[in-house]
Design a protein around this motif. Sequence first.
Motif, PDB file in Angstrom:
ATOM      1  N   ARG A  39      58.452  62.016  60.559  1.00  0.00           N
ATOM      2  CA  ARG A  39      58.892  61.115  61.618  1.00  0.00           C
ATOM      3  C   ARG A  39      58.410  61.567  62.995  1.00  0.00           C
ATOM      4  O   ARG A  39      58.067  60.745  63.843  1.00  0.00           O
ATOM      5  N   THR A  40      58.409  62.875  63.205  1.00  0.00           N
ATOM      6  CA  THR A  40      57.996  63.382  64.513  1.00  0.00           C
ATOM      7  C   THR A  40      56.535  63.026  64.791  1.00  0.00           C
ATOM      8  O   THR A  40      56.184  62.526  65.869  1.00  0.00           O
ATOM      9  N   LEU A  41      55.689  63.292  63.799  1.00  0.00           N
ATOM     10  CA  LEU A  41      54.271  62.980  63.988  1.00  0.00           C
ATOM     11  C   LEU A  41      54.031  61.474  64.002  1.00  0.00           C
ATOM     12  O   LEU A  41      53.094  60.993  64.652  1.00  0.00           O
ATOM     13  N   TYR A  42      54.885  60.741  63.296  1.00  0.00           N
ATOM     14  CA  TYR A  42      54.747  59.280  63.337  1.00  0.00           C
ATOM     15  C   TYR A  42      54.950  58.775  64.763  1.00  0.00           C
ATOM     16  O   TYR A  42      54.163  57.976  65.269  1.00  0.00           O
ATOM     17  N   ARG A  43      55.969  59.265  65.409  1.00  0.00           N
ATOM     18  CA  ARG A  43      56.268  58.804  66.765  1.00  0.00           C
ATOM     19  C   ARG A  43      55.209  59.309  67.753  1.00  0.00           C
ATOM     20  O   ARG A  43      54.790  58.597  68.672  1.00  0.00           O
ATOM     21  N   ALA A  44      54.743  60.551  67.536  1.00  0.00           N
ATOM     22  CA  ALA A  44      53.733  61.105  68.431  1.00  0.00           C
ATOM     23  C   ALA A  44      52.396  60.380  68.293  1.00  0.00           C
ATOM     24  O   ALA A  44      51.582  60.378  69.228  1.00  0.00           O
ATOM     25  N   GLY A  45      52.172  59.750  67.145  1.00  0.00           N
ATOM     26  CA  GLY A  45      50.895  59.084  66.929  1.00  0.00           C
ATOM     27  C   GLY A  45      50.803  57.689  67.496  1.00  0.00           C
ATOM     28  O   GLY A  45      49.693  57.143  67.628  1.00  0.00           O
ATOM     29  N   VAL A  46      51.936  57.091  67.851  1.00  0.00           N
ATOM     30  CA  VAL A  46      51.925  55.700  68.341  1.00  0.00           C
ATOM     31  C   VAL A  46      50.990  55.502  69.537  1.00  0.00           C
ATOM     32  O   VAL A  46      50.198  54.553  69.562  1.00  0.00           O
ATOM     33  N   PRO A  47      51.031  56.367  70.575  1.00  0.00           N
ATOM     34  CA  PRO A  47      50.137  56.136  71.718  1.00  0.00           C
ATOM     35  C   PRO A  47      48.660  56.113  71.325  1.00  0.00           C
ATOM     36  O   PRO A  47      47.871  55.391  71.937  1.00  0.00           O
ATOM     37  N   HIS A  48      48.288  56.875  70.293  1.00  0.00           N
ATOM     38  CA  HIS A  48      46.877  56.966  69.910  1.00  0.00           C
ATOM     39  C   HIS A  48      46.503  55.898  68.895  1.00  0.00           C
ATOM     40  O   HIS A  48      45.346  55.506  68.806  1.00  0.00           O
ATOM     41  N   LEU A  49      47.481  55.417  68.142  1.00  0.00           N
ATOM     42  CA  LEU A  49      47.224  54.309  67.236  1.00  0.00           C
ATOM     43  C   LEU A  49      46.930  53.036  68.040  1.00  0.00           C
ATOM     44  O   LEU A  49      46.127  52.195  67.631  1.00  0.00           O
ATOM     45  N   LEU A  50      47.538  52.920  69.202  1.00  0.00           N
ATOM     46  CA  LEU A  50      47.379  51.729  70.039  1.00  0.00           C
ATOM     47  C   LEU A  50      46.413  51.940  71.202  1.00  0.00           C
ATOM     48  O   LEU A  50      46.276  51.068  72.053  1.00  0.00           O
ATOM     49  N   ARG A  51      45.747  53.098  71.236  1.00  0.00           N
ATOM     50  CA  ARG A  51      44.885  53.388  72.374  1.00  0.00           C
ATOM     51  C   ARG A  51      43.637  52.498  72.351  1.00  0.00           C
ATOM     52  O   ARG A  51      43.268  51.930  71.322  1.00  0.00           O
ATOM     53  N   GLY A  52      42.967  52.434  73.475  1.00  0.00           N
ATOM     54  CA  GLY A  52      41.767  51.612  73.576  1.00  0.00           C
ATOM     55  C   GLY A  52      42.119  50.140  73.554  1.00  0.00           C
ATOM     56  O   GLY A  52      43.211  49.729  73.942  1.00  0.00           O
ATOM     57  N   SER A  53      41.193  49.326  73.098  1.00  0.00           N
ATOM     58  CA  SER A  53      41.399  47.885  73.031  1.00  0.00           C
ATOM     59  C   SER A  53      41.605  47.465  71.578  1.00  0.00           C
ATOM     60  O   SER A  53      40.758  47.724  70.730  1.00  0.00           O
ATOM     61  N   ILE A  54      42.727  46.819  71.295  1.00  0.00           N
ATOM     62  CA  ILE A  54      43.025  46.309  69.962  1.00  0.00           C
ATOM     63  C   ILE A  54      42.389  44.931  69.829  1.00  0.00           C
ATOM     64  O   ILE A  54      42.734  44.011  70.568  1.00  0.00           O
ATOM     65  N   LYS A  55      41.443  44.806  68.884  1.00  0.00           N
ATOM     66  CA  LYS A  55      40.727  43.535  68.716  1.00  0.00           C
ATOM     67  C   LYS A  55      41.349  42.745  67.568  1.00  0.00           C
ATOM     68  O   LYS A  55      41.420  43.222  66.442  1.00  0.00           O
ATOM     69  N   ILE A  56      41.774  41.523  67.895  1.00  0.00           N
ATOM     70  CA  ILE A  56      42.366  40.626  66.904  1.00  0.00           C
ATOM     71  C   ILE A  56      41.356  39.532  66.574  1.00  0.00           C
ATOM     72  O   ILE A  56      40.932  38.785  67.454  1.00  0.00           O
ATOM     73  N   LYS A  57      40.976  39.445  65.280  1.00  0.00           N
ATOM     74  CA  LYS A  57      39.970  38.468  64.866  1.00  0.00           C
ATOM     75  C   LYS A  57      40.538  37.331  64.016  1.00  0.00           C
ATOM     76  O   LYS A  57      39.855  36.328  63.811  1.00  0.00           O
ATOM     77  N   SER A  58      41.755  37.493  63.514  1.00  0.00           N
ATOM     78  CA  SER A  58      42.298  36.482  62.598  1.00  0.00           C
ATOM     79  C   SER A  58      43.801  36.359  62.766  1.00  0.00           C
ATOM     80  O   SER A  58      44.454  37.225  63.364  1.00  0.00           O
ATOM     81  N   ALA A  59      44.349  35.291  62.195  1.00  0.00           N
ATOM     82  CA  ALA A  59      45.792  35.078  62.238  1.00  0.00           C
ATOM     83  C   ALA A  59      46.525  36.180  61.475  1.00  0.00           C
ATOM     84  O   ALA A  59      47.623  36.602  61.867  1.00  0.00           O
ATOM     85  N   ALA A  60      45.934  36.667  60.388  1.00  0.00           N
ATOM     86  CA  ALA A  60      46.565  37.736  59.612  1.00  0.00           C
ATOM     87  C   ALA A  60      46.702  39.006  60.444  1.00  0.00           C
ATOM     88  O   ALA A  60      47.755  39.663  60.437  1.00  0.00           O
ATOM     89  N   GLN A  61      45.645  39.369  61.183  1.00  0.00           N
ATOM     90  CA  GLN A  61      45.719  40.550  62.043  1.00  0.00           C
ATOM     91  C   GLN A  61      46.744  40.351  63.154  1.00  0.00           C
ATOM     92  O   GLN A  61      47.459  41.288  63.520  1.00  0.00           O
ATOM     93  N   LEU A  62      46.798  39.144  63.693  1.00  0.00           N
ATOM     94  CA  LEU A  62      47.778  38.850  64.745  1.00  0.00           C
ATOM     95  C   LEU A  62      49.198  39.035  64.229  1.00  0.00           C
ATOM     96  O   LEU A  62      50.046  39.662  64.898  1.00  0.00           O
ATOM     97  N   ASN A  63      49.492  38.528  63.033  1.00  0.00           N
ATOM     98  CA  ASN A  63      50.832  38.661  62.465  1.00  0.00           C
ATOM     99  C   ASN A  63      51.183  40.119  62.195  1.00  0.00           C
ATOM    100  O   ASN A  63      52.325  40.548  62.425  1.00  0.00           O
TER     101      ASN A  63
END
Length: 510
Positions: A39-63
């Motif tokens: 859990r600790t590493l899960y929470r610490a990883g959130v900023p880097h999982l969402l870093r940069g630009s998140i590109k959404i190409k489809s409705a499935a990715q958006l959901n």
Amino acid sequence: MVSPHGQDILPMRLNYDILIAVMAFARRSDVGRVMSTCRTLYRAGVPHLLRGSIKIKSAAQLNLLCEYMRGDLPYRSRYLRGLDLSIYADSLTEDAAPPTPFVTLLSEYAQNLEALDITYTDTLASVLSSALSTSKSLRTLTISAYSWDLEHLLREIHAPIKALNITFEDEWHGDGVIDMDPAIICAPLKDYLEYLRVSDADFATSHIQYPRLKSLRVGGCKFAEIEHIFNSFPNLSNLDLRMHHGNDTLSALDIQEHRMLNIEAQQRGCWRSLRYLEADLLSLYMLGVQSTVDSLRLVFGLLNEARDGPRLRAVLSDTHPSNLELSLPMHGFDLSKLGDLLDPAKDRLTILLLTVEAHGHVDPSPALNAMFSTLSSFSIRLLYLRIRWIWTNPPSEGAHLSIRSRIARAPDAPAGQPPAPPPTSGTRVSTGPRPLNAMDKEAIALMAMHALPTVQYLYLLALNHTDIWEFQRRPRDGLGVRERSAVRLTKEEGRHILREHGLDATKVNR
């Protein structure tokens, strides 16, 4: 806590901030694996999982993104800083309301966005206006505009946007190109913008000023009147501009009249802050910029000696660059005249980035040797030479190419050691076949070293490989005589030298 092997497992004692910093070195795919361990590493990883630009190409990715954000919205929304919805938004139909996840993502989950890439249509106008009007953190906005009401959208923005990229799409009006005046459309952001990139522009007004704008990139514009551009953007340091040339149907008289009008206008004011200038040669010639710049980059095709030679001399007289980049054909262009063409920049030119197009079955050495000789009186310190091969009949894999060299091939020397000296006049020059990837770059380097007394660094890019030399002066035989020698450098040393000279290695190699 005890492991299955009977060993004690100590609890994690690393500071949480250190964990976040360590995660910054991992790829996004690896971050996901680390987050699955505890859990600790899960929470610490959130900023880097969402870093940069998140590109959404489809409705499935958006959901999926919306579902993930809902899992811990207050925490996760803090780190959603970049979002690219341009491809997905392109797929939305004009006659249907945008889907609920799209609206929710922009209005509720993306309030900390710093960068947004979006397609703007009349259908999305209300959603984007609502989302952007409440954002305080947005700094970079990229829009592909299919709506006439873009200016209204920009008026809704209250965040201090610093970088704006706008593509005015041709689909607005069918076959032709409608040029918009960016100085008018972007006026709501004039007090904050530092970077502006637009396409299909028409600079037709001078009464709106952008005091902070430093960089302007124009993908295409009507025959630009430089007075309008200068009055609207008086503090530019970087200008990258291409004009529409009407399929090259302009007469020489039209070109000259436009140039003279722009030169005359600059008697009332011209840039003193301009440092970087990039354009095709005809646009630069017509624009007539009367400012001394550090860097001049000529783009879009090879220069024609008869047509472009006088224009090149005129542009160099206008700008006096210390760093010049251009492309020349070896066939149909007399490289021995290059020094005459570059003479107007001779007093300041210290860095030359040159692309030469060579026919694959022709020995380039004589032409290059003549070119080096004609530049011998220049004070060039760094020469970046790219040889681009053009094959009339491409050789088959494993074929051999005969390359005649003015200087015999020296034995390969270890990295960091100077190559063997050039041969004496009695040395036999080999003209036999060699592998295609074994062009005699070393001989070309020695030509440059002997012809160009001030050059310290040579980058030679040919056949998809870059060789780098430093020309050093070393004492000879203890007599105090300092003789030049060519020492190979590593790629890392080469990148470091480029950085020292203010050059971006990724852009130089493009």
